[in-house]
Motif scaffolding. Structure first.
Motif: not given
Length: 79
Positions: A3-8, A20-27
């Motif tokens: 989903f992120a690789l498709d621009g989401g 606890p940690m998180a990445h917020v990822v997108s292309s």
């Protein structure tokens, strides 16, 4: 991740050394920068890291924000 690789935008939770940690990822870099403005994230914190698309095996340009501590708790409360 696809989903992120498709621009989401992908909210990827994990932990480092038990914290606890998180990445917020997108292309889509511009989409992440816009999101960062709403979350009070500094643009210079945005990190570039190409990701391998599992569908093709090709590397795709991608960016992410690291969230932990109070910033992560704030995002979790607001979502």
């Amino acid at each position: 991740m696809c989903f992120a690789l498709d621009g989401g935008v992908w909210f990827h939770r994990h932990s480092i050394r038990g914290e606890p940690m998180a990445h917020v990822v997108s292309s889509d870099r511009e989409k992440l920068l816009a999101l960062g403005r709403t979350l009070d994230l500094h643009p210079e914190w945005l990190q570039y890291k190409p990701l391998k698309d599992p569908r093709t095996g090709q590397r795709v340009p991608a960016w992410h924000w690291d969230l932990w501590g109070e910033r992560l708790r704030r995002v979790e409360r607001e979502s």
